[in-house]
Design a protein around this motif. Structure first.
Motif, PDB file in Angstrom:
ATOM      1  N   GLU A 165       0.820  -1.232   0.000  1.00  0.00           N
ATOM      2  CA  GLU A 165       0.000   0.000   0.000  1.00  0.00           C
ATOM      3  C   GLU A 165       0.843   1.267   0.000  1.00  0.00           C
ATOM      4  OE1 GLU A 165      -0.055  -1.842   4.185  1.00  0.00           O
ATOM      5  OE2 GLU A 165      -0.303  -2.513   2.098  1.00  0.00           O
ATOM      6  N   ARG A 166       2.138   1.147   0.235  1.00  0.00           N
ATOM      7  CA  ARG A 166       3.006   2.326   0.161  1.00  0.00           C
ATOM      8  C   ARG A 166       3.368   2.674  -1.281  1.00  0.00           C
ATOM      9  NH1 ARG A 166       5.416   4.391   4.704  1.00  0.00           N
ATOM     10  NH2 ARG A 166       4.979   3.280   6.641  1.00  0.00           N
ATOM     11  N   MET A 167       3.189   1.730  -2.186  1.00  0.00           N
ATOM     12  CA  MET A 167       3.460   2.018  -3.599  1.00  0.00           C
ATOM     13  C   MET A 167       2.292   2.817  -4.171  1.00  0.00           C
ATOM     14  SD  MET A 167       4.876  -1.584  -5.100  1.00  0.00           S
ATOM     15  CE  MET A 167       5.835  -2.698  -4.088  1.00  0.00           C
ATOM     16  N   PRO A 168       2.561   3.765  -5.073  1.00  0.00           N
ATOM     17  CA  PRO A 168       1.472   4.562  -5.658  1.00  0.00           C
ATOM     18  C   PRO A 168       0.446   3.653  -6.352  1.00  0.00           C
ATOM     19  CG  PRO A 168       3.613   5.409  -6.322  1.00  0.00           C
ATOM     20  CD  PRO A 168       3.868   4.132  -5.613  1.00  0.00           C
ATOM     21  N   ILE A 170      -1.632   4.177  -8.655  1.00  0.00           N
ATOM     22  CA  ILE A 170      -1.796   4.372 -10.096  1.00  0.00           C
ATOM     23  C   ILE A 170      -0.868   3.475 -10.928  1.00  0.00           C
ATOM     24  CG2 ILE A 170      -0.116   6.278 -10.331  1.00  0.00           C
ATOM     25  CD1 ILE A 170      -2.279   7.652 -12.139  1.00  0.00           C
ATOM     26  N   CYS A 171       0.240   3.022 -10.331  1.00  0.00           N
ATOM     27  CA  CYS A 171       1.159   2.164 -11.090  1.00  0.00           C
ATOM     28  C   CYS A 171       1.609   0.930 -10.304  1.00  0.00           C
ATOM     29  CB  CYS A 171       2.381   2.956 -11.553  1.00  0.00           C
ATOM     30  SG  CYS A 171       3.329   3.708 -10.202  1.00  0.00           S
ATOM     31  N   ARG A 172       0.941   0.671  -9.195  1.00  0.00           N
ATOM     32  CA  ARG A 172       1.348  -0.406  -8.273  1.00  0.00           C
ATOM     33  C   ARG A 172       1.391  -1.769  -8.970  1.00  0.00           C
ATOM     34  NH1 ARG A 172      -2.659  -0.420  -3.604  1.00  0.00           N
ATOM     35  NH2 ARG A 172      -1.565   1.523  -3.086  1.00  0.00           N
ATOM     36  N   ARG A 173       0.303  -2.114  -9.627  1.00  0.00           N
ATOM     37  CA  ARG A 173       0.224  -3.433 -10.269  1.00  0.00           C
ATOM     38  C   ARG A 173       1.332  -3.620 -11.298  1.00  0.00           C
ATOM     39  NH1 ARG A 173      -2.035  -5.408 -14.909  1.00  0.00           N
ATOM     40  NH2 ARG A 173      -2.850  -3.358 -15.500  1.00  0.00           N
ATOM     41  N   GLU A 174       1.573  -2.580 -12.097  1.00  0.00           N
ATOM     42  CA  GLU A 174       2.580  -2.674 -13.162  1.00  0.00           C
ATOM     43  C   GLU A 174       4.006  -2.730 -12.602  1.00  0.00           C
ATOM     44  OE1 GLU A 174      -1.144  -0.885 -14.795  1.00  0.00           O
ATOM     45  OE2 GLU A 174       0.083  -0.507 -13.020  1.00  0.00           O
ATOM     46  N   VAL A 175       4.257  -2.006 -11.512  1.00  0.00           N
ATOM     47  CA  VAL A 175       5.594  -2.033 -10.898  1.00  0.00           C
ATOM     48  C   VAL A 175       5.896  -3.434 -10.371  1.00  0.00           C
ATOM     49  CG1 VAL A 175       6.967  -1.195  -8.937  1.00  0.00           C
ATOM     50  CG2 VAL A 175       5.675   0.430 -10.325  1.00  0.00           C
ATOM     51  N   ILE A 176       4.928  -4.026  -9.678  1.00  0.00           N
ATOM     52  CA  ILE A 176       5.126  -5.373  -9.126  1.00  0.00           C
ATOM     53  C   ILE A 176       5.320  -6.383 -10.255  1.00  0.00           C
ATOM     54  CG2 ILE A 176       3.985  -7.237  -7.839  1.00  0.00           C
ATOM     55  CD1 ILE A 176       2.639  -4.951  -6.155  1.00  0.00           C
ATOM     56  N   ALA A 177       4.520  -6.260 -11.317  1.00  0.00           N
ATOM     57  CA  ALA A 177       4.648  -7.192 -12.452  1.00  0.00           C
ATOM     58  C   ALA A 177       5.993  -7.015 -13.146  1.00  0.00           C
ATOM     59  CB  ALA A 177       3.503  -6.972 -13.443  1.00  0.00           C
ATOM     60  N   TRP A 178       6.419  -5.751 -13.299  1.00  0.00           N
ATOM     61  CA  TRP A 178       7.686  -5.500 -14.007  1.00  0.00           C
ATOM     62  C   TRP A 178       8.873  -6.075 -13.241  1.00  0.00           C
ATOM     63  CZ3 TRP A 178       9.065  -5.381 -18.586  1.00  0.00           C
ATOM     64  CH2 TRP A 178      10.357  -4.962 -18.953  1.00  0.00           C
ATOM     65  N   ASP A 179       8.798  -6.051 -11.935  1.00  0.00           N
ATOM     66  CA  ASP A 179       9.859  -6.648 -11.120  1.00  0.00           C
ATOM     67  C   ASP A 179      10.043  -8.124 -11.488  1.00  0.00           C
ATOM     68  OD1 ASP A 179      11.741  -6.872  -8.872  1.00  0.00           O
ATOM     69  OD2 ASP A 179      10.134  -7.955  -7.853  1.00  0.00           O
ATOM     70  N   THR A 180       8.944  -8.824 -11.655  1.00  0.00           N
ATOM     71  CA  THR A 180       9.009 -10.254 -12.018  1.00  0.00           C
ATOM     72  C   THR A 180       9.566 -10.443 -13.428  1.00  0.00           C
ATOM     73  OG1 THR A 180       7.102 -10.692 -10.596  1.00  0.00           O
ATOM     74  CG2 THR A 180       7.622 -12.363 -12.257  1.00  0.00           C
ATOM     75  N   HIS A 181       9.051  -9.673 -14.370  1.00  0.00           N
ATOM     76  CA  HIS A 181       9.499  -9.811 -15.771  1.00  0.00           C
ATOM     77  C   HIS A 181      10.976  -9.455 -15.926  1.00  0.00           C
ATOM     78  CE1 HIS A 181       5.609 -10.718 -17.499  1.00  0.00           C
ATOM     79  NE2 HIS A 181       5.069  -9.661 -16.934  1.00  0.00           N
TER      80      HIS A 181
END
Length: 363
Positions: A165-168, A170-181
């Motif tokens: 919940e500390r991640m914004p 508006i882009c939280r889902r994409e940031v977490i997904a990009w970390d995996t990719h």
């Protein structure tokens, strides 16, 4: 030229505390940039655009990762990556396994974050520089001689990720997904880089070289005076490996010999570069290379998503240096061992620079 009544630190502090960011300045319609962003003449004199010169035909290598598991193709790809990492320190990869739609979603999410009013972005709980979630302009704002024309969102994804919940939002889902990719791509490349040194494919993974991960979503907005400042000052990355995703707006330049070469984005490609740490552990077989971003003259912002990979677990002695497997009487160590404290203190004690740490530990 410095004047007696110019208090640089006061202006830096005022800009920092305003939380308006570079994008806020740009969006306000200013026609001249604040003095804290103006770089010294010796820096600006090197800013001749390369696109109009005869060197525009030179490009960093583009490496196709399709057929990676083919016994016939893999050795060729290992050779290409080894050569690119030795001579350029940079290369682009295509057919890396990440869908184009994912790349676009990630870029759009970071752009959406930066497009928010500065009052919204300023509410992000600012963590420490070395952990958590940070939104700011210039990580070295108080340490550098001149500020650069960009803002960024920084999220430490590992080994201690922040509460989600500390991640914004508006882009939280994409940031977490990009970390995996990005981690998957980096680990594939680390296998190839390891093989290129004659080591087992899993050696870098075993050494936890992808277990410290930092996500940085950068916005380089339009600059009204791009000939007076930089988007990002010339530097080398202190880490093991960097995976870069960017939109189509150019700006990244890489030092190759005596020239600055434009990196032209390849659609669907990812830009990879070796960091100082990789240069040291490879005993100079791979090279971290100076790169910079010129200030953006375009009306459209340049969006750049950087994932830095570094080790999480230091050796029991808390020191690192060239890997012993790579050393011999014919190829002695060219760098001494160093501690995590030395490594961190060097980076966080000054503005961005090039290979200052490598120079300190060279034997």
């Amino acid at each position: 030229m410095a004047s007696a009544d110019y208090d640089r630190m006061k202006e830096v502090k005022e800009f920092s505390e305003s939380k308006i960011g570079v994008k806020g300045l740009s969006d306000s319609g200013i026609t001249s940039i604040p003095r804290i962003f103006i770089h010294p003449p010796q820096t600006l004199s090197q800013l001749k655009p390369t696109s109009s010169s005869s060197f525009s035909s030179i490009h960093i290598p583009v490496i196709d990762l399709s057929n990676l598991d083919s016994p016939h193709h893999r050795p060729k790809i290992v050779d290409q990556i080894r050569e690119a990492s030795k001579t350029w320190g940079f290369f682009q990869v295509i057919n890396h396994g990440v869908a184009l739609s994912v790349l676009e979603e990630t870029v759009n999410a970071v752009k959406s974050f930066h497009d928010q009013p500065h009052q919204v972005k300023a509410k992000i709980s600012v963590g420490e520089e070395r952990r958590g979630v940070v939104y700011t302009s210039n990580n070295d704002l108080y340490r550098s001689e001149a500020a650069t024309w960009h803002d960024y969102l920084q999220v430490w994804m590992a080994p201690q990720p922040p509460e989600v919940e500390r991640m914004p939002e508006i882009c939280r889902r994409e940031v977490i997904a990009w970390d995996t990719h990005a981690k998957k791509v980096a680990e594939t490349l680390m296998e190839l880089l390891s093989e290129g040194l004659g080591l087992e494919p899993g050696k870098f993974k075993e050494l936890t070289f992808s277990d410290t991960r930092l996500f940085v979503g950068v916005c380089y907005p339009h600059c009204p005076q791009p000939d007076l400042t930089m988007g990002l000052a010339s530097h080398t990355d202190p880490t093991v490996l960097t995976v870069l995703l960017q939109n189509h707006v150019p700006g990244l330049q890489v030092r190759h010999g005596d020239e600055w070469v434009d990196v032209k984005p390849v659609p669907g490609g990812l830009i990879i570069n070796a960091g100082d740490f990789l240069q040291i552990v490879s005993n100079g077989e791979y090279n971290s290379i100076q790169h910079r971003v010129i200030a953006n003259p375009c009306k459209e912002p340049r969006i750049s998503i950087v994932m830095f990979f570094s080790l999480a677990k230091w050796k029991e002695s808390d020191s690192y240096g060239p890997l012993p497997e790579l050393l011999s009487p014919e190829k002695p160590a060219i760098y001494r061992n160093f501690t995590k404290q030395e490594y961190d203190d060097n980076f966080y004690s000054k503005g961005l620079d090039s290979k200052s740490f490598i120079d300190k530990i060279r034997i």
